[in-house]
Design a protein around this motif. Structure first.
Motif, PDB file in Angstrom:
ATOM      1  N   VAL A  20       0.841  -1.198   0.000  1.00  0.00           N
ATOM      2  CA  VAL A  20       0.000   0.000   0.000  1.00  0.00           C
ATOM      3  C   VAL A  20       0.878   1.251   0.000  1.00  0.00           C
ATOM      4  N   PRO A  21       0.341   2.384  -0.474  1.00  0.00           N
ATOM      5  CA  PRO A  21       1.117   3.633  -0.452  1.00  0.00           C
ATOM      6  C   PRO A  21       1.128   4.249   0.943  1.00  0.00           C
ATOM      7  N   ALA A  22       1.913   5.302   1.099  1.00  0.00           N
ATOM      8  CA  ALA A  22       1.969   6.106   2.330  1.00  0.00           C
ATOM      9  C   ALA A  22       2.537   5.346   3.520  1.00  0.00           C
ATOM     10  N   LEU A  23       3.261   4.270   3.278  1.00  0.00           N
ATOM     11  CA  LEU A  23       3.955   3.552   4.352  1.00  0.00           C
ATOM     12  C   LEU A  23       5.430   3.460   3.999  1.00  0.00           C
ATOM     13  N   ASN A  24       6.304   3.662   4.984  1.00  0.00           N
ATOM     14  CA  ASN A  24       7.740   3.510   4.749  1.00  0.00           C
ATOM     15  C   ASN A  24       8.445   2.828   5.905  1.00  0.00           C
ATOM     16  N   THR A  25       7.687   2.125   6.732  1.00  0.00           N
ATOM     17  CA  THR A  25       8.254   1.424   7.869  1.00  0.00           C
ATOM     18  C   THR A  25       7.339   0.264   8.249  1.00  0.00           C
ATOM     19  N   LEU A  26       7.891  -0.688   8.991  1.00  0.00           N
ATOM     20  CA  LEU A  26       7.112  -1.841   9.472  1.00  0.00           C
ATOM     21  C   LEU A  26       6.762  -1.688  10.946  1.00  0.00           C
ATOM     22  N   ILE A  27       6.709  -0.453  11.436  1.00  0.00           N
ATOM     23  CA  ILE A  27       6.520  -0.209  12.864  1.00  0.00           C
ATOM     24  C   ILE A  27       5.205  -0.795  13.379  1.00  0.00           C
ATOM     25  N   ASP A  28       4.177  -0.895  12.527  1.00  0.00           N
ATOM     26  CA  ASP A  28       2.890  -1.442  12.972  1.00  0.00           C
ATOM     27  C   ASP A  28       3.018  -2.886  13.444  1.00  0.00           C
ATOM     28  N   PHE A  29       3.996  -3.611  12.899  1.00  0.00           N
ATOM     29  CA  PHE A  29       4.135  -5.018  13.247  1.00  0.00           C
ATOM     30  C   PHE A  29       4.941  -5.214  14.538  1.00  0.00           C
ATOM     31  N   ARG A  30       5.388  -4.135  15.143  1.00  0.00           N
ATOM     32  CA  ARG A  30       6.016  -4.253  16.466  1.00  0.00           C
ATOM     33  C   ARG A  30       4.959  -4.448  17.546  1.00  0.00           C
ATOM     34  N   TYR A  31       3.778  -3.897  17.317  1.00  0.00           N
ATOM     35  CA  TYR A  31       2.727  -3.936  18.332  1.00  0.00           C
ATOM     36  C   TYR A  31       1.710  -5.042  18.087  1.00  0.00           C
ATOM     37  N   GLN A  32       1.726  -5.604  16.903  1.00  0.00           N
ATOM     38  CA  GLN A  32       0.849  -6.749  16.619  1.00  0.00           C
ATOM     39  C   GLN A  32       1.609  -7.734  15.753  1.00  0.00           C
ATOM     40  N   GLN A  33       1.809  -8.943  16.284  1.00  0.00           N
ATOM     41  CA  GLN A  33       2.567  -9.961  15.553  1.00  0.00           C
ATOM     42  C   GLN A  33       1.713 -11.146  15.126  1.00  0.00           C
ATOM     43  N   HIS A  34       0.498 -11.256  15.642  1.00  0.00           N
ATOM     44  CA  HIS A  34      -0.360 -12.402  15.330  1.00  0.00           C
ATOM     45  C   HIS A  34      -1.522 -11.951  14.466  1.00  0.00           C
ATOM     46  N   PHE A  35      -1.707 -12.649  13.354  1.00  0.00           N
ATOM     47  CA  PHE A  35      -2.768 -12.323  12.413  1.00  0.00           C
ATOM     48  C   PHE A  35      -3.516 -13.604  12.062  1.00  0.00           C
ATOM     49  N   PHE A  36      -4.725 -13.741  12.619  1.00  0.00           N
ATOM     50  CA  PHE A  36      -5.514 -14.962  12.443  1.00  0.00           C
ATOM     51  C   PHE A  36      -6.802 -14.617  11.703  1.00  0.00           C
ATOM     52  N   ALA A  37      -7.017 -15.267  10.568  1.00  0.00           N
ATOM     53  CA  ALA A  37      -8.257 -15.063   9.813  1.00  0.00           C
ATOM     54  C   ALA A  37      -9.402 -15.780  10.525  1.00  0.00           C
ATOM     55  N   GLN A  38     -10.600 -15.407  10.176  1.00  0.00           N
ATOM     56  CA  GLN A  38     -11.794 -15.940  10.837  1.00  0.00           C
ATOM     57  C   GLN A  38     -12.135 -17.337  10.315  1.00  0.00           C
ATOM     58  N   ASN A  39     -12.600 -18.200  11.211  1.00  0.00           N
ATOM     59  CA  ASN A  39     -13.029 -19.542  10.823  1.00  0.00           C
ATOM     60  C   ASN A  39     -14.396 -19.483  10.143  1.00  0.00           C
ATOM     61  N   GLY A  40     -14.644 -20.464   9.280  1.00  0.00           N
ATOM     62  CA  GLY A  40     -15.962 -20.576   8.668  1.00  0.00           C
ATOM     63  C   GLY A  40     -16.983 -21.099   9.665  1.00  0.00           C
ATOM     64  N   ARG A  41     -18.231 -20.704   9.498  1.00  0.00           N
ATOM     65  CA  ARG A  41     -19.296 -21.159  10.403  1.00  0.00           C
ATOM     66  C   ARG A  41     -19.808 -22.528   9.954  1.00  0.00           C
ATOM     67  N   PRO A  42     -20.270 -23.350  10.881  1.00  0.00           N
ATOM     68  CA  PRO A  42     -20.778 -24.674  10.493  1.00  0.00           C
ATOM     69  C   PRO A  42     -22.086 -24.572   9.717  1.00  0.00           C
ATOM     70  N   GLY A  43     -22.373 -25.633   8.921  1.00  0.00           N
ATOM     71  CA  GLY A  43     -23.633 -25.676   8.201  1.00  0.00           C
ATOM     72  C   GLY A  43     -24.800 -25.930   9.144  1.00  0.00           C
ATOM     73  N   MET A  44     -26.013 -25.731   8.621  1.00  0.00           N
ATOM     74  CA  MET A  44     -27.218 -25.913   9.431  1.00  0.00           C
ATOM     75  C   MET A  44     -28.261 -26.674   8.639  1.00  0.00           C
ATOM     76  N   GLY A  45     -29.307 -27.026   9.329  1.00  0.00           N
ATOM     77  CA  GLY A  45     -30.404 -27.731   8.672  1.00  0.00           C
ATOM     78  C   GLY A  45     -31.082 -26.878   7.614  1.00  0.00           C
ATOM     79  N   ARG A  46     -32.010 -27.501   6.866  1.00  0.00           N
ATOM     80  CA  ARG A  46     -32.714 -26.852   5.755  1.00  0.00           C
ATOM     81  C   ARG A  46     -31.725 -26.420   4.673  1.00  0.00           C
ATOM     82  N   GLN A  47     -30.607 -27.191   4.594  1.00  0.00           N
ATOM     83  CA  GLN A  47     -29.564 -26.980   3.578  1.00  0.00           C
ATOM     84  C   GLN A  47     -29.008 -25.551   3.609  1.00  0.00           C
TER      85      GLN A  47
END
Length: 343
Positions: free
Chosen positions: A50-77
């Protein structure tokens, strides 16, 4: 904003949701049947330049990046909801490395580049998927696929056309401030510059980007001083400007120290085109200038430019020499773009 050019992150894509084992049961309906829906798909992990960035300083305060799990299926297809993706936003020039810090996963050099780092798991099938003419009441459903977990390193290598190299107090920051809009810290003690600085330099109506690298000392490859950790920022440069302090008693020795450290760091960096400049000539007599220029030419084996970043003497000639090397490096890419298409 603080400068950070190396960061370790842990990423994990989302797991797929489990399929549902369900049967249709409604009043006044004689025949039911399997109607379990599929699980949702897990979210992906992406990295985007992305533009307007010139450092990785944001990754000093957050090192874990976990995407969201999918939700289980339900009845009525009913199919479960897909997990949301997560995007790591990095500046141009960022390399993505495996945990061993050697294997390159991706190299993001242009704004807008987007790379998939970890694919989300597929959702499991519900029991409605397994219905056949011979198995009209299946009671099985698949679990969702697990996500992918990785540990990666982000390394920023600034994108500049020219890089400055030299011992501490060789006048690199003064030179950059004199020729560009950059305002690095300047003082009369070693290691004033603690992180790379970028400046846009104009010469004869043309512009290029120059990077000022913190000074090297003898033994930098062994970790002395600030070490050679910032030399990665000149790997993308087309040319290096090697400045030598003209007030030093041994200009040839000063040149040899930096030349040796560049060679120990990387043969690729050492082989880059280099412009050698004898700086601070405003503090020397004409005889001293000639003597030290001759000694530096013998040590480097090439023409030496004399200049003064403070007084501005000889600066334009050095900039034109740098531009000629930059233009030569850009020419093959331009010719390739302009070449006519052939089957």
């Amino acid at each position: 904003m603080k400068f950070l050019d190396l960061a370790k992150v842990q990423i994990r894509s989302g797991a797929g949701g489990a399929g549902c084992a369900s049967f249709r049961r409604e009043k006044f309906i004689e025949f039911g049947g399997p109607d379990g829906g599929d699980g949702g798909r897990g979210g992906d992990v992406w990295v985007e330049c992305v533009p307007a960035l010139n450092t990785l300083i944001d990754f000093r305060y957050q090192q874990h990046f976990f995407a969201q799990n999918g939700r289980p299926g339900m009845g009525r297809q009913r199919t479960g909801k897909d997990g949301e993706d997560i995007v790591l936003k990095v500046p141009a020039g960022t390399e993505i490395l495996e945990e061993d810090q050697e294997t390159v996963v991706a190299d993001l050099t242009e704004v807008g580049q987007r790379i998939l780092l970890a694919k989300g798991g597929n959702g499991g099938w519900g029991n409605a998927r397994f219905k056949t003419s011979t198995n009209q009441a299946p009671r099985r459903a698949n679990p969702g696929q697990e996500g992918v977990e990785r540990t990666l390193w982000l390394r920023l290598k600034l994108i500049a056309d020219a890089g400055l190299a030299g011992l501490p107090n060789a006048g690199k920051s003064t030179f950059l401030a004199a020729v560009s809009n950059a305002r690095p810290k300047i003082a009369d003690y070693p290691f004033t510059t603690l992180h790379p600085n970028l400046g846009v330099v104009g010469v004869d109506g043309r512009e290029f980007v120059m990077a000022d690298i913190p000074g090297l000392i003898e033994g930098a490859s062994e970790g002395r001083g600030l070490g050679d950790q910032f030399l990665g920022h000149v790997e993308r440069c087309a040319v290096l400007l090697h400045l030598v302090d003209g007030t030093s008693e041994d200009v040839a020795g000063d040149f040899a120290i930096i030349d040796r450290e560049l060679e120990l760091y990387s043969a690729k960096v050492h082989a880059k085109p280099r412009i050698v400049g004898l700086n601070k000539i405003d503090a020397l007599t004409p005889e001293e200038i000639e003597t030290r220029k001759a000694a530096l030419e013998d040590a480097s084996g090439q023409r030496v430019h004399t200049l003064s970043g403070v007084a501005g003497t000889g600066v334009q000639y050095v900039l034109r020499a740098l531009w000629s090397e930059i233009e030569a490096s850009r020419r093959p890419a331009q010719q390739e773009e302009e070449a006519p298409w052939q089957p």
